[in-house]
Design an enzyme around this catalytic site. Sequence first.
Site, PDB file in Angstrom:
ATOM      1  N   LEU A 164       0.813  -1.212   0.000  1.00 28.71           N
ATOM      2  CA  LEU A 164       0.000   0.000   0.000  1.00 28.71           C
ATOM      3  C   LEU A 164       0.847   1.263   0.000  1.00 28.71           C
ATOM      4  O   LEU A 164       0.405   2.317  -0.429  1.00 28.71           O
ATOM      5  CB  LEU A 164      -0.911   0.020   1.237  1.00 28.71           C
ATOM      6  CG  LEU A 164      -1.934  -1.116   1.337  1.00 28.71           C
ATOM      7  CD1 LEU A 164      -2.645  -1.066   2.688  1.00 28.71           C
ATOM      8  CD2 LEU A 164      -2.945  -1.028   0.201  1.00 28.71           C
ATOM      9  N   GLY A 165       2.073   1.155   0.496  1.00 29.48           N
ATOM     10  CA  GLY A 165       2.945   2.325   0.562  1.00 29.48           C
ATOM     11  C   GLY A 165       4.149   2.054   1.427  1.00 29.48           C
ATOM     12  O   GLY A 165       4.319   0.971   2.005  1.00 29.48           O
ATOM     13  N   GLY A 168       8.909   6.317   6.505  1.00 33.35           N
ATOM     14  CA  GLY A 168      10.051   6.251   7.399  1.00 33.35           C
ATOM     15  C   GLY A 168      10.017   5.100   8.376  1.00 33.35           C
ATOM     16  O   GLY A 168      11.049   4.685   8.899  1.00 33.35           O
ATOM     17  N   GLY A 170       8.552   2.043   7.654  1.00 33.09           N
ATOM     18  CA  GLY A 170       8.534   0.754   6.984  1.00 33.09           C
ATOM     19  C   GLY A 170       7.427   0.654   5.941  1.00 33.09           C
ATOM     20  O   GLY A 170       6.672   1.595   5.713  1.00 33.09           O
ATOM     21  N   LYS A 186       2.035  -3.532   8.706  1.00 34.03           N
ATOM     22  CA  LYS A 186       3.216  -2.669   8.590  1.00 34.03           C
ATOM     23  C   LYS A 186       4.455  -3.393   9.123  1.00 34.03           C
ATOM     24  O   LYS A 186       4.511  -3.772  10.294  1.00 34.03           O
ATOM     25  CB  LYS A 186       3.009  -1.368   9.372  1.00 34.03           C
ATOM     26  CG  LYS A 186       4.186  -0.388   9.267  1.00 34.03           C
ATOM     27  CD  LYS A 186       3.981   0.821  10.161  1.00 34.03           C
ATOM     28  CE  LYS A 186       2.913   1.736   9.642  1.00 34.03           C
ATOM     29  NZ  LYS A 186       3.345   2.490   8.453  1.00 34.03           N
ATOM     30  N   ASP A 283       5.196  13.556  12.962  1.00 31.90           N
ATOM     31  CA  ASP A 283       5.245  13.409  11.504  1.00 31.90           C
ATOM     32  C   ASP A 283       3.853  13.586  10.885  1.00 31.90           C
ATOM     33  O   ASP A 283       3.421  12.779  10.075  1.00 31.90           O
ATOM     34  CB  ASP A 283       5.828  12.040  11.145  1.00 31.90           C
ATOM     35  CG  ASP A 283       6.369  11.994   9.713  1.00 31.90           C
ATOM     36  OD1 ASP A 283       6.579  13.078   9.129  1.00 31.90           O
ATOM     37  OD2 ASP A 283       6.574  10.899   9.188  1.00 31.90           O
TER      38      ASP A 283
END
Length: 472
Positions: A164-165, A168, A170, A186, A283
């Site tokens: 999916l993406g 920073g 993982g 993740k 973030d």
Amino acid sequence: MDLQIATPKISGFYAATKTEVAGGSAIYAIAQCVETATEANCLTCLQIGYNNLQSCLPSAEGRAYDAGCFMRYSTTPFFADNQTIDITPFFKQGGSSKKWAIIIGGVVGGVVALLALFAWRWSRKSKGVPRGDILGATELKGPVNYKYNDLKTATKNFSTEYKLGEGGFGAVYKGTLKNGKVVAVKKLVMGKSSKMEDDFEGEVKLISNVHHRNLVRLLGCCIKGRERILVYEYMANSSLDKFIFGSRRGSLNWKQRYHIILGTARGLAYLHEEFHVSIIHRDIKTANILLDDDLQPKIADFGLARLLPGDRSHLSTKFAGTLGYTAPEYAMHGQLSEKADTYSYGIVVLEIISGQKSTDVKNDEVDEYLLRRSWKLHERGLHLELVDKAIDPNEYDVEEVKKIIEIALLCTQASAATRPTMSEVVSLLKSKSLLEHLRPSMPVFVETNIAPRESDTSSSNATTSISVVSAR
């Protein structure tokens, strides 16, 4: 005392009150239980919290928290008056009119609850059953421990097809568990430091007990050798950046954008001020705001910065794009506070309104980044020139848009001390009045110049120059 009784009966297990007292002053108080608790467990937890608050007296400020609930009182307001609710309908015997009966009942109930708690702990200990909560004070369950092979199967061996993406912390994969539940998996990036290994389980227990409608739910984790994997609820609509800059650009109307702005503020306010441990995200950006089926925002990756090994940083050249959102005091001097999130939030709001990335240059001649452009338009009273042309002008109120732009500029002021807290931002957004009494001061933004070393032109060997630039 009243909140202890009323809160378990209120949907969402949250209440805030302002009680006038002699001399013209007032007592502000809140109580909250996690949404996964039962009414009985919420009451038991708040009874313990109420009794613990007695040790704070006669101090004008007091807080008591448990793994499943939180209480706070103060003679100084820490939320707006319009956030209070009338809790009297939730009293069976007319509220606090029978004051002494309630006091005695509360004390007796608290003692009984404590005795029951000690008995429960002893029985759990004698049976050798591991605790499933953070602080060992309630019966809340900890995160689910997933088997590595199950997650491997769910993601087709972490196939790029299911990716999916990546950021920073993982890579994230879409996975379908054996029971048919779709999740986001993740795989965390591990550094050389052992700190992450030592703290992982405790931090995951903490994060998994954070429940709010505007925060992505952490379902569980998996430990396999040196691998650390987190399992989250799956967001079918992906991240906000896809709707603002990507393939679905222009598909959000003004009402949807406003609800995303407000919901994100609520999620951050909860992390900063309402959960029993203050969590600074560090973030905040459009890629870390996910949208559910109803396009309601949910903040992702909160709490993960606490797990990040010391030899890695999301401010490295690999993730330099994040610097467009980073507060100057944090980027330059490492000074971290909740106000760093407030700054990042302000940038996100400007992106949502304008459809422009924070790091994109609008005018090649003067390097007009989004924040600089926003400030110049504000000074000239031309706020509406910032609005994304994809938004129908008939959909929004001009004064409301101007107010929200000014709120974003309040959040991005150069001095962290002058920025509002996120709970104040929520109040400002919900208020019908204008911001005539609040004037934002000139913001600054972090600018980066990434240049390859002479010996190697690869991005991995790039060097980064970071500077703080005023908005003039």
